[in-house]
Write an enzyme that holds these catalytic residues in place. Structure first.
Site, short mmCIF file in Angstrom:
data_model
loop_
_atom_site.label_atom_id
_atom_site.label_comp_id
_atom_site.label_asym_id
_atom_site.label_seq_id
_atom_site.Cartn_x
_atom_site.Cartn_y
_atom_site.Cartn_z
N THR A 1 -28.10 -6.82 17.72
CA THR A 1 -27.26 -6.84 16.53
C THR A 1 -25.84 -7.37 16.76
OG1 THR A 1 -26.18 -5.34 14.94
CG2 THR A 1 -26.73 -4.39 17.05
N LYS B 1 -27.47 0.10 20.76
CA LYS B 1 -28.15 -1.20 20.80
C LYS B 1 -27.71 -1.99 22.03
CE LYS B 1 -30.54 -2.94 18.19
NZ LYS B 1 -32.04 -2.97 18.13
N TYR C 1 -24.44 3.25 16.59
CA TYR C 1 -25.54 2.28 16.49
C TYR C 1 -25.30 1.11 17.44
CZ TYR C 1 -28.23 -1.57 14.40
OH TYR C 1 -29.05 -2.67 14.19
N THR D 1 -32.10 2.08 12.69
CA THR D 1 -31.20 1.13 12.02
C THR D 1 -30.27 1.79 10.98
OG1 THR D 1 -32.94 0.62 10.43
CG2 THR D 1 -32.75 -0.85 12.33
N1 LIG Z 1 -31.23 -4.60 9.24
C1 LIG Z 1 -30.16 -5.26 9.68
O1 LIG Z 1 -29.24 -5.59 8.93
C2 LIG Z 1 -30.06 -5.67 11.11
C3 LIG Z 1 -28.91 -6.35 11.54
C4 LIG Z 1 -28.81 -6.73 12.88
C5 LIG Z 1 -29.83 -6.46 13.75
N2 LIG Z 1 -30.92 -5.77 13.32
C6 LIG Z 1 -31.97 -5.47 14.30
O2 LIG Z 1 -33.16 -6.10 13.89
C7 LIG Z 1 -34.29 -5.35 14.33
C8 LIG Z 1 -35.23 -5.11 13.17
O3 LIG Z 1 -34.55 -4.39 12.18
P1 LIG Z 1 -35.09 -4.26 10.69
O4 LIG Z 1 -34.03 -4.79 9.80
O5 LIG Z 1 -36.49 -4.79 10.61
O6 LIG Z 1 -35.07 -2.67 10.58
P2 LIG Z 1 -36.07 -1.66 9.86
O7 LIG Z 1 -36.59 -2.29 8.62
O8 LIG Z 1 -35.37 -0.37 9.81
O9 LIG Z 1 -37.27 -1.60 10.89
C9 LIG Z 1 -37.24 -0.86 12.06
C10 LIG Z 1 -38.61 -0.29 12.26
O10 LIG Z 1 -38.61 0.47 13.46
C11 LIG Z 1 -39.34 1.64 13.22
N3 LIG Z 1 -39.01 2.69 14.17
C12 LIG Z 1 -37.94 3.53 14.15
N4 LIG Z 1 -38.03 4.40 15.17
C13 LIG Z 1 -39.16 4.09 15.85
C14 LIG Z 1 -39.81 4.63 16.99
N5 LIG Z 1 -39.30 5.69 17.64
N6 LIG Z 1 -40.97 4.08 17.41
C15 LIG Z 1 -41.49 3.04 16.74
N7 LIG Z 1 -40.95 2.48 15.67
C16 LIG Z 1 -39.78 3.01 15.23
C17 LIG Z 1 -38.98 2.02 11.81
O11 LIG Z 1 -39.90 2.95 11.28
P3 LIG Z 1 -39.41 3.98 10.11
O12 LIG Z 1 -39.03 3.10 8.95
O13 LIG Z 1 -40.61 4.81 9.89
O14 LIG Z 1 -38.24 4.70 10.69
C18 LIG Z 1 -39.04 0.66 11.13
O15 LIG Z 1 -40.35 0.35 10.72
C19 LIG Z 1 -33.70 -4.07 14.95
O16 LIG Z 1 -33.62 -4.24 16.33
C20 LIG Z 1 -32.31 -4.00 14.39
O17 LIG Z 1 -31.44 -3.29 15.23
C21 LIG Z 1 -31.06 -5.39 12.02
#
Ligand SMILES: NC(=O)c1ccc[n+]([C@@H]2O[C@H](COP(=O)([O-])OP(=O)(O)OC[C@H]3O[C@@H](n4cnc5c(N)ncnc54)[C@H](OP(=O)(O)O)[C@@H]3O)[C@@H](O)[C@H]2O)c1
Length: 291
Positions: free
Chosen positions: A104, A132, A128, A64
């Site tokens: 996203t 995605k 990104y 992310t």
């Molecule tokens: N954050 C936003 O603003 C946003 C906006 C639109 C969509 N989204 C989508 O929403 C979803 C959840 O995002 P979030 O906000 O919860 O993001 P986040 O807090 O960054 O959580 C993503 C998690 O995935 C883990 N991860 C990364 N690489 C991995 C791997 N190879 N195997 C297993 N786990 C892995 C990360 O671990 P580490 O922390 O250890 O890397 C983290 O715990 C994602 O699909 C993201 O694309 C997010």
């Protein structure tokens, strides 16, 4: 009736944690963090899915770091584009197993003057968003009617890496922040995303691409204004804060971002029978967790 079994990947992230916190009692949840399952490891994914034998697999894991992805496109692609298809292939081997995959607003280029509908053509502006989009397509192609892709935007929570916590830190340190005022979206709590996902779990007919955010629109600068106002009212800031609007051109970043990130949630709200909460209410609820 046996409980529904759900497997959550990326359980240590913002949405992963919110899913765990809101898990309904009729669902038997297995949750794995990155340390417990790296979704890039196709064999490990296969073994985990086989062992848990879930009715539903929720992928909350993703790369992310939007700006960092520009200099690490291969890593972003492994996690966001390739790994979701490993999850889909593993789910395909479990009879009836559905996959809910989170995506996203950054799959869109932001040039539309109106909120994005699920059928609008994607055209990502950055690595990104491109990775995605590939991930979405892989999951939908592999699983057909057993796949749900939930696109959301501007996600934040009381823990994790997000705009709210960054703003609070900068506001405490400086008392003045300059924030981009020409990109608009819908600030959305991780709890809101979790609420929509758990509803989907209970609705087996839900499939395909859905859009879900909290309700209303703000620029990053308006979001920052609201943070300053509500965090001050909650006693979280020691001094008055000045929020200065700037343009995207004033704050160049490695990744280009869409000007309009607003998703049309109308169809999803009707499908799920849920009304999104106003984004400001989500902000106040999140700040209460921080008090
Ligand atoms: N954050 C936003 O603003 C946003 C906006 C639109 C969509 N989204 C989508 O929403 C979803 C959840 O995002 P979030 O906000 O919860 O993001 P986040 O807090 O960054 O959580 C993503 C998690 O995935 C883990 N991860 C990364 N690489 C991995 C791997 N190879 N195997 C297993 N786990 C892995 C990360 O671990 P580490 O922390 O250890 O890397 C983290 O715990 C994602 O699909 C993201 O694309 C997010």
């Amino acid at each position: 009736m046996l409980p529904l079994k759900a497997l959550i990947t990326g359980a240590g992230g913002q949405v992963g944690r919110a899913l765990l916190k809101a898990a309904p009692s009729h669902v038997d949840v297995s949750a794995v963090t990155r340390e417990q399952l790296d979704i890039r490891d196709a064999n490990a994914v296969g073994r985990m899915v086989e062992a848990v034998h879930p009715h539903i697999l929720i992928n909350a894991a993703a790369y992310t770091a939007v700006d960092k992805a520009e200099s690490e496109p291969d890593v972003a692609a492994q996690i966001n584009a390739l790994a979701p298809s490993y999850l889909a292939e593993a789910a395909l081997r479990i009879p009836g197993c559905r996959v809910i995959h989170i995506s996203t607003d950054y799959v869109f280029d932001g040039r539309s003057a109106t909120p994005y509908k699920t059928a609008d053509a994607p055209n990502p502006l950055n690595v990104y968003g491109r990775t995605k989009l590939e991930g979405e397509r892989g999951v939908l192609a592999a699983l057909g009617a057993r796949a749900v892709v939930l696109r959301t935007a501007w996600v934040y929570a009381a823990q994790g890496r997000n705009f709210l916590l960054t703003m609070l830190r900068l506001m405490r340190e400086r008392g003045l922040v300059r924030v981009v005022a020409d990109q608009r979206g819908s600030p959305t709590t991780a709890a809101s995303v979790a609420r929509a996902i758990w509803r989907m779990v209970d609705l087996p007919q839900v499939q395909g691409v859905l859009h879900w955010t909290d309700q209303g629109v703000a620029s990053w600068c308006e979001f920052a204004h609201a943070i300053a106002e509500d965090a001050t009212a909650a006693g979280l800031l020691p001094h008055p804060i000045e929020v200065i609007p700037i343009t995207t051109a004033d704050y160049p970043t490695p990744a280009h971002r869409p000007v309009n990130s607003v998703l049309d949630t109308g169809e999803t709200a009707a499908t799920l029978g849920l009304t999104p909460a106003p984004w400001r209410a989500g902000l106040r609820a999140t700040l209460r967790e921080l008090v």
